[in-house]
Design an enzyme around this catalytic site. Sequence first.
Site, short mmCIF file in Angstrom:
data_model
loop_
_atom_site.label_atom_id
_atom_site.label_comp_id
_atom_site.label_asym_id
_atom_site.label_seq_id
_atom_site.Cartn_x
_atom_site.Cartn_y
_atom_site.Cartn_z
CG ASP A 180 -2.06 0.95 1.15
OD1 ASP A 180 -2.11 1.73 0.19
OD2 ASP A 180 -2.92 0.94 2.05
CG ASP A 181 0.13 4.92 -0.13
OD1 ASP A 181 -0.64 4.68 -1.06
OD2 ASP A 181 -0.12 5.76 0.76
CG ASP A 190 -2.09 0.92 -3.41
OD1 ASP A 190 -0.93 1.35 -3.23
OD2 ASP A 190 -2.99 1.05 -2.56
CG ASN A 191 -0.81 4.62 -4.63
OD1 ASN A 191 -1.93 4.25 -4.28
ND2 ASN A 191 0.07 5.13 -3.78
CB CYS A 247 -5.71 3.59 -2.06
SG CYS A 247 -4.25 4.12 -1.13
#
Length: 560
Positions: free
Chosen positions: A63-64, A334-335, A99
Amino acid sequence: MRLLSLAPDRPRRGGPRHLTSGSPALPPPPPLLLLLLLLGGCLGVSGAAKSSRRPNVVLLLADDQDEVLGGMTPLKKTKALIGEMGMTFSSAYVPSALCCPSRASILTGKYPHNLHVVNNTLEGNCSSKSWQKIQEPNTFPAILRSMCGYQTFFAGKYLNEYGAPDAGGLGHVPLGWSYWYALEKNSKYYNYTLSINGKARKHGENYSVDYLTDVLANVSLDFLDYKSNSEPFFMMISTPAPHSPWTAAPQYQNAFQNVFAPRNKNFNIHGTNKHWLIRQAKTPMTNSSIQFLDNAFRKRWQTLLSVDDLVEKLVKRLEFNGELNNTYIFYTSDNGYHTGQFSLPIDKRQLYEFDIKVPLLVRGPGIKPNQTSKMLVANIDLGPTILDIAGYSLNKTQMDGMSFLPILKGASNLTWRSDVLVEYQGEGRNVTDPTCPSLSPGVSQCFPDCVCEDAYNNTYACVRTMSERWNLQYCEFDDQEVFVEVYNLTADPHQLNNIAKSIDPELLGKMNYRLMMLQSCSGPTCRTPGVFDPGYRFDPRLMFSNHGSVRTRRFSKHLL
């Protein structure tokens, strides 16, 4: 730490006696049903007798986690166990640097404009009832389960608004998941609630039983030990790290004390010739802002050390169970993320490489070790690739992405894309931010120094192009300036110089037309030749309407 009540006399292999499924139980299909699955869905499987040897798939989603600023550096074991044993992609992108839109694209294989998932809110279609009704039945895990007979396991963060009372609460288990261990709403490390197959389970702040990354590791190991062995499996493990609040495990809280956010060429400089949101950032940043982002950068790396442990445990268990050689393992995020680039403190959402580029490592059957691929891939390709592994034809779906399984297996003379679409719809507040009364309404994600990371008109769409000759990014904004940003990343990898006013006008027109085509694409039309592909055909007449006016760019409040 164990989350599942496991019988002490239970053998270490076999059916899931205590792993209860989220949807109706998934026993091994009878021969007739298996035959129907093979004929109607996964045609790549060559007979029922070989069904137990179909490949398994594991998708690990951070995540991130950035790629550009060294986000993979703490993950030494992950790089050794996945990257060095398979393929690392150096050009992996997300179609939206936020997200929920990005995760929705992973699950469906579709660009945001075909999902109408535009932000992290229910109003933005993040885990809304509309999403549940229209998109969840068509995710690639749902296809794996219904058409290919896979056991499907999910653990971790799903979508940011999952568990919202207005959208079914924690009792909602998305179609297609056999085993469901989903986090309520956004990433946390302690004091959270999980949906265990539709039933809420609260966790506190005791590290030994509550630290979420470790909880996900342990429940995943339990699944591997107690699942059915008669059918292949798909696992999606979605960790909270390295998302805020950046709470590291106790043993890692003193790690990386001498690490600071990278002082690269676009760190703490003014975003000259960029759209207004970047230009409004204060340069140089204050000492307090720099100390804050350095601390955030360090803590992000600390949280990733537990993810590294999770990966090691998972690979070792697959090997112990004799399943590693028949399992594809994907690791991605996700990014991306930024920490001080163009004087923006910390966040994602922007169009630049640090926010849209992500790690992607894959190992599995038929993938040679120690490979690096420069091929342009996106997270909308994950679903098509995993379905291809299972033997399901992409032509039976409405997915926008492509299967990169041929790349993984070293196919020669492969026809591949040269561009991907990146699109984002900005968010803003309807009222003035009370901490920054000098700012007008319409901005959001503001810091104490009154530097804002988002706004209503931070709405843009880009074509990210990579070919043998060109490495370009072309972006258009839906704002009063009608702003355009263009970067030649071969000459300018840090995206310092916007060349929109100096680039060849003919090339600019082609990129504008290609952007409009991609923004209106769906399914196969998203895979048509790009500007620099041999099969590309450009007809400038198509840029004009019957009235002779320039065709308008395709923005709306729903991103199409």
